[in-house]
Design a protein around this motif. Structure first.
Motif, PDB file in Angstrom:
ATOM      1  N   LEU A   1       0.835  -1.196   0.000  1.00 44.16           N
ATOM      2  CA  LEU A   1       0.000   0.000   0.000  1.00 44.16           C
ATOM      3  C   LEU A   1       0.873   1.251   0.000  1.00 44.16           C
ATOM      4  O   LEU A   1       1.564   1.545   0.981  1.00 44.16           O
ATOM      5  N   ALA A   2       0.835   1.992  -1.086  1.00 48.34           N
ATOM      6  CA  ALA A   2       1.644   3.198  -1.215  1.00 48.34           C
ATOM      7  C   ALA A   2       1.125   4.310  -0.299  1.00 48.34           C
ATOM      8  O   ALA A   2      -0.066   4.370   0.003  1.00 48.34           O
ATOM      9  N   GLU A   3       2.014   5.193   0.110  1.00 50.49           N
ATOM     10  CA  GLU A   3       1.604   6.327   0.950  1.00 50.49           C
ATOM     11  C   GLU A   3       0.734   7.307   0.181  1.00 50.49           C
ATOM     12  O   GLU A   3      -0.197   7.897   0.743  1.00 50.49           O
ATOM     13  N   ASP A   4       1.023   7.499  -1.092  1.00 53.41           N
ATOM     14  CA  ASP A   4       0.231   8.394  -1.932  1.00 53.41           C
ATOM     15  C   ASP A   4      -1.114   7.734  -2.231  1.00 53.41           C
ATOM     16  O   ASP A   4      -1.154   6.697  -2.900  1.00 53.41           O
ATOM     17  N   PRO A   5      -2.228   8.278  -1.758  1.00 52.58           N
ATOM     18  CA  PRO A   5      -3.514   7.623  -1.995  1.00 52.58           C
ATOM     19  C   PRO A   5      -3.874   7.529  -3.467  1.00 52.58           C
ATOM     20  O   PRO A   5      -4.710   6.696  -3.853  1.00 52.58           O
ATOM     21  N   ASP A   6      -3.256   8.387  -4.324  1.00 54.23           N
ATOM     22  CA  ASP A   6      -3.559   8.380  -5.757  1.00 54.23           C
ATOM     23  C   ASP A   6      -2.582   7.535  -6.566  1.00 54.23           C
ATOM     24  O   ASP A   6      -2.684   7.499  -7.803  1.00 54.23           O
ATOM     25  N   ALA A   7      -1.646   6.863  -5.923  1.00 53.85           N
ATOM     26  CA  ALA A   7      -0.661   6.060  -6.661  1.00 53.85           C
ATOM     27  C   ALA A   7      -1.372   4.993  -7.492  1.00 53.85           C
ATOM     28  O   ALA A   7      -2.200   4.243  -6.966  1.00 53.85           O
TER      29      ALA A   7
ATOM     30  N   GLU B   1      -5.228   2.343   7.604  1.00 48.62           N
ATOM     31  CA  GLU B   1      -5.667   3.136   6.459  1.00 48.62           C
ATOM     32  C   GLU B   1      -6.709   2.379   5.631  1.00 48.62           C
ATOM     33  O   GLU B   1      -7.721   2.960   5.206  1.00 48.62           O
ATOM     34  N   ILE B   2      -6.487   1.109   5.416  1.00 51.67           N
ATOM     35  CA  ILE B   2      -7.458   0.302   4.671  1.00 51.67           C
ATOM     36  C   ILE B   2      -8.781   0.237   5.419  1.00 51.67           C
ATOM     37  O   ILE B   2      -9.867   0.351   4.827  1.00 51.67           O
TER      38      ILE B   2
ATOM     39  N   LEU C   1      -6.550   0.779  -4.742  1.00 55.41           N
ATOM     40  CA  LEU C   1      -6.914  -0.485  -4.096  1.00 55.41           C
ATOM     41  C   LEU C   1      -8.427  -0.660  -4.093  1.00 55.41           C
ATOM     42  O   LEU C   1      -8.938  -1.751  -4.364  1.00 55.41           O
ATOM     43  N   LEU C   2      -9.144   0.404  -3.792  1.00 58.94           N
ATOM     44  CA  LEU C   2     -10.598   0.330  -3.803  1.00 58.94           C
ATOM     45  C   LEU C   2     -11.108  -0.044  -5.189  1.00 58.94           C
ATOM     46  O   LEU C   2     -11.997  -0.906  -5.332  1.00 58.94           O
TER      47      LEU C   2
END
Length: 316
Positions: free
Chosen positions: A244-250, A298-299, A266-267
């Motif tokens: 899971l990348a730190e950037d939510p838009d990765a 976060e997930i 991921l979503l």
């Protein structure tokens, strides 16, 4: 009482975690492994209970353990180290709601009656939370050690499945009982792969499918094949190796068995897997470069509510 399988399927799609909850497959994790007394592929289990409790409180649907009786350097993976049923019995005592699954117990290596007793013990101790995933095994080195024949494991698997279905009644002398009985009316029996059987046989005798990791188009084909032999009500389950990348838009960058992606991607991936016919996805975090607890939280905050309903606040 709803069965563990009913709870797994609630809402049409759910998310769980595959143990161990360690990121020992990252570069930093491998360096820590080399600096310790652990063998390559042996995770750091010091926080295992703390993280299992966290998964339960955060609302993940299931914890999955693998059955790896022997450490083989050729495979380089010790799974979650602890014996599967013993470990699930422990986890039953430190968690409250989360389902406990095996993915999967290698039936032909085990003494059949004791397997039933172990499974029933976990189911009772957990209040009916056991999902019994089973397999025929794929590591030839293990079979001679246990005095079992690798080439006839398919027949041994069928015999033990029959014992699970009648909970050993046909194998016991008259008047002899196997205690405890499971808490569930029927412990869900899930198959990993085909276990040396035909698709038609596993579809008829199993309650669900534990499928190899893949991309959505892989699962669309496999899920359709499963439903063709099993019908619409038996769930199709798989796993995803997540970083899971730190950037939510990765954006998604696929790697073997999974990918690196931000929470928004991921979503989207989980929605695509649901559309492909997957009903439960176990996330595997050993390649996750961030702290495992941070990724889990976060997930739980941003992804699980889409599938499990509103997030529940953590107890103090």
């Amino acid at each position: 009482m709803d069965s563990a399988l009913d709870k797994l399927k609630q809402g049409g799609f759910s998310v769980g975690l595959e143990l161990p909850l360690d990121n020992d497959w990252t570069m930093a994790g491998q360096a820590a492994n080399r600096a310790s007394a652990r063998v390559p592929g042996e995770p750091d289990m010091r926080r295992h209970a703390e993280l299992a409790k966290l998964a339960d409180r955060l609302g993940y649907r299931a914890l999955w353990v693998r059955d790896v009786p022997l450490y083989d350097p050729a495979f380089g993976d010790a799974a979650q180290v602890f014996e599967a049923f013993t470990y699930l019995g422990y986890l039953a005592g430190v968690t409250q709601e989360i389902l406990l699954g095996t993915a999967a117990v290698v039936l032909p290596l085990r003494e059949p009656v004791l397997t039933l007793k172990s499974a029933a013990s976990v189911d009772q101790l957990s209040g009916g939370r056991l999902l019994l995933g089973v397999a025929s095994g794929d590591r030839p080195v293990e079979y001679p050690v246990f005095g079992r024949d690798f080439d006839t494991r398919g027949a041994a698997f069928r015999e033990q499945v029959a014992m699970v279905h009648d909970w050993g009644a046909a194998a016991l002398p008259p008047g002899v009982a196997l205690l405890p009985r499971p808490a569930q009316m029927r412990v869900p029996l899930l198959v990993a792969g085909l276990a040396q059987q035909t698709p038609e046989w596993v579809g008829a005798h199993m309650d669900g499918c534990l499928a190899y990791p893949g991309m959505p188009h892989d699962h669309q084909r496999r899920a359709a094949a499963w439903r063709a032999v099993a019908g619409p009500d038996k769930p199709y389950i798989s796993f995803f190796h997540l970083d899971l990348a730190e950037d939510p838009d990765a954006p998604m960058r696929y790697h073997r068995f999974g990918g690196r992606v931000g929470r928004k991607g991921l979503l989207l991936e989980l929605e695509a897997l649901q559309a492909a016919g997957v009903q439960h996805m176990g996330l595997h975090l050993r390649q996750n470069q961030r702290p495992v607890a941070e990724a889990m939280q976060e997930i739980a905050e941003f992804v699980l509510p889409r599938f499990h309903g509103p997030a529940q606040p953590l107890a103090a």
